[in-house]
Design an enzyme around this catalytic site. Structure first.
Site, PDB file in Angstrom:
ATOM      1  N   ASP A  83      41.551  26.032   1.065  1.00 10.89           N
ATOM      2  CA  ASP A  83      41.116  26.033   2.456  1.00 10.89           C
ATOM      3  C   ASP A  83      41.383  27.354   3.172  1.00 10.89           C
ATOM      4  O   ASP A  83      42.292  28.105   2.836  1.00 10.89           O
ATOM      5  CB  ASP A  83      41.774  24.880   3.228  1.00 10.89           C
ATOM      6  CG  ASP A  83      43.289  24.806   3.033  1.00 10.89           C
ATOM      7  OD1 ASP A  83      43.780  25.203   1.952  1.00 10.89           O
ATOM      8  OD2 ASP A  83      43.981  24.360   3.962  1.00 10.89           O
ATOM      9  N   GLU A 141      45.750  22.612   2.390  1.00  7.92           N
ATOM     10  CA  GLU A 141      47.133  23.077   2.305  1.00  7.92           C
ATOM     11  C   GLU A 141      47.627  23.551   3.664  1.00  7.92           C
ATOM     12  O   GLU A 141      48.794  23.338   4.012  1.00  7.92           O
ATOM     13  CB  GLU A 141      47.261  24.198   1.273  1.00  7.92           C
ATOM     14  CG  GLU A 141      48.706  24.564   0.918  1.00  7.92           C
ATOM     15  CD  GLU A 141      49.415  25.418   1.958  1.00  7.92           C
ATOM     16  OE1 GLU A 141      50.649  25.250   2.129  1.00  7.92           O
ATOM     17  OE2 GLU A 141      48.753  26.256   2.605  1.00  7.92           O
TER      18      GLU A 141
END
Length: 393
Positions: A83, A141
């Site tokens: 991400d 994350e």
């Protein structure tokens, strides 16, 4: 049978061009936590083209790719996150982010590209494997949600790895070096939200209002004193408020204010003390001024502690497999959180740093709008992952 230095170096060199292309494409097309659909689809396609078995949409857009040499053999796992961040990319480079307000300013594009490169090298040399390999591409994350979500959806339903590894880029280390640390590596991290509700009104008549801006200022000042006055100074801890929202106009006292932030520590007792103090300060200060408050704490990730045996083993494998890689022993843990620690609750593992700092343009800190890496450093990440897979057992 182990892979010798020259063979490993040649295989790493052969995938570097594609790894750089992949990294740049991901850098141009970042996706926020929980929205990594296109990133995951690209990675899944590349893994299938390598002949790996792929399972998708685990805990959101999480992905598991497996290389099975023998169902009776033990398992090793490697994890990369995918991400991006809600930060505008300020670099003036051809591969700068094309997505307004979103960028890979924490290096997760690098992590994914490196693990794909390592997967290709390992697949090319699978005759030398003594383990089945799991390649985990994790979403979310940055919000510390992805690892736990993948585990809740039975990521390891059919096998349990004996070891698990991850890496994180680090601009403060020389490009291509590997940073290792025994014991605690990353702090426990909580996220929190606070909403204070009062009574709004005209700025000229504050006595008729319950001024939430004033109350929030008292609360925030008091919260920032917790670490310096209630936590043992030998126990590192951080409390940061990164966002505050309220108000309609300069001549209007609003009726509510919202702020959010994070707390980090390396000691469980310090963490509990901070949590308890925050609750008391927020509630009692708000009530003293006639307001009500809601404190929401999200316990995001535990302390990440590297397994001592695996760190020693990794150090030896890197030295023997890639003697040209500089190994740097890190003297201090990071106060950054890392939800890779969720995987390590039950599986021995370690996280290492990949030095990415070259010239001044690649030494911006993580989460900076100009963050970038020396792309030659990715070869060391690929070599390290591949060596850990191929030169064990």
């Amino acid at each position: 049978m182990h892979v010798d230095n020259q063979q490993l170096a040649a295989e790493v060199s052969s995938v570097m061009a594609e790894v750089i292309r992949t990294r740049r494409y991901l850098h141009e097309h970042p996706e926020l936590s929980g929205s990594e659909e296109k990133t995951a689809a690209l990675i899944a396609e590349k893994c299938r083209n390598m002949g790996l078995e792929v399972s998708e949409k685990i805990g959101g857009f999480g992905l598991l790719a497996t290389l099975i040499i023998d169902p009776l053999k033990p398992w090793l796992a490697f994890r990369a996150d995918m991400d991006g961040l809600p930060i505008q990319d300020r670099k003036q480079l051809p591969y700068a982010s094309r997505i307004e307000g979103v960028s890979h300013t924490c290096g997760h594009d690098v992590h994914s590209a490196v693990l794909l490169g390592a997967a290709q090298v390992i697949s090319n040399l699978k005759a030398d494997l003594n383990y089945n390999i799991a390649f985990i591409f994790q979403p979310a994350e940055e919000t510390c949600e992805g690892a736990a979500a993948m585990l809740r959806e039975h990521l390891f339903e059919h096998f349990t790895p004996e070891q698990i590894y991850a890496m994180h880029v680090f601009p403060y280390l020389p490009a291509g070096s590997i940073g290792l640390r025994e014991g605690p590596m990353c702090a426990a991290a909580d996220m929190f939200d606070v909403e204070i509700v009062g009574r709004g009104g005209h700025a000229a008549r504050p006595h008729e209002c319950i001024d939430v801006i004033l109350i929030a200022s008292h609360v925030i000042q008091s919260l920032h004193h917790i670490v310096s006055r209630k936590v043992n100074p030998l126990h590192p801890a951080v409390l940061t408020i990164g966002q505050i929202n309220s108000g309609y106009a300069g001549n209007v006292i609003p009726d509510k204010v919202h702020f959010s932030g994070t707390i980090r520590s390396l000691h469980p007792e310090a963490h509990e003390e901070i949590r308890a103090m925050m609750d008391r300060i927020i509630r009692q200060t708000s009530e003293a001024w006639g307001a009500t408050a809601q404190f929401t704490l999200k316990q995001a990730t535990p302390v990440l502690t590297n397994d001592l045996k695996l760190i020693a083993q990794a150090r030896e494998i890197i030295r023997n497999s890639s003697p040209e890689i500089e190994i740097i022993e890190l003297p201090e843990a990071s106060m950054g959180g890392e939800d890779f620690a969720e995987f390590m609750r039950d599986i021995p593992g370690c996280l290492f740093r990949l030095g990415t700092g070259g010239g001044p343009e690649t030494r911006y800190p993580l989460h900076h709008p100009n963050f970038d890496i020396d792309e030659s450093s990715m070869a060391s990440g690929i070599a390290t992952f591949a060596a850990l897979a191929l030169n064990q057992g």
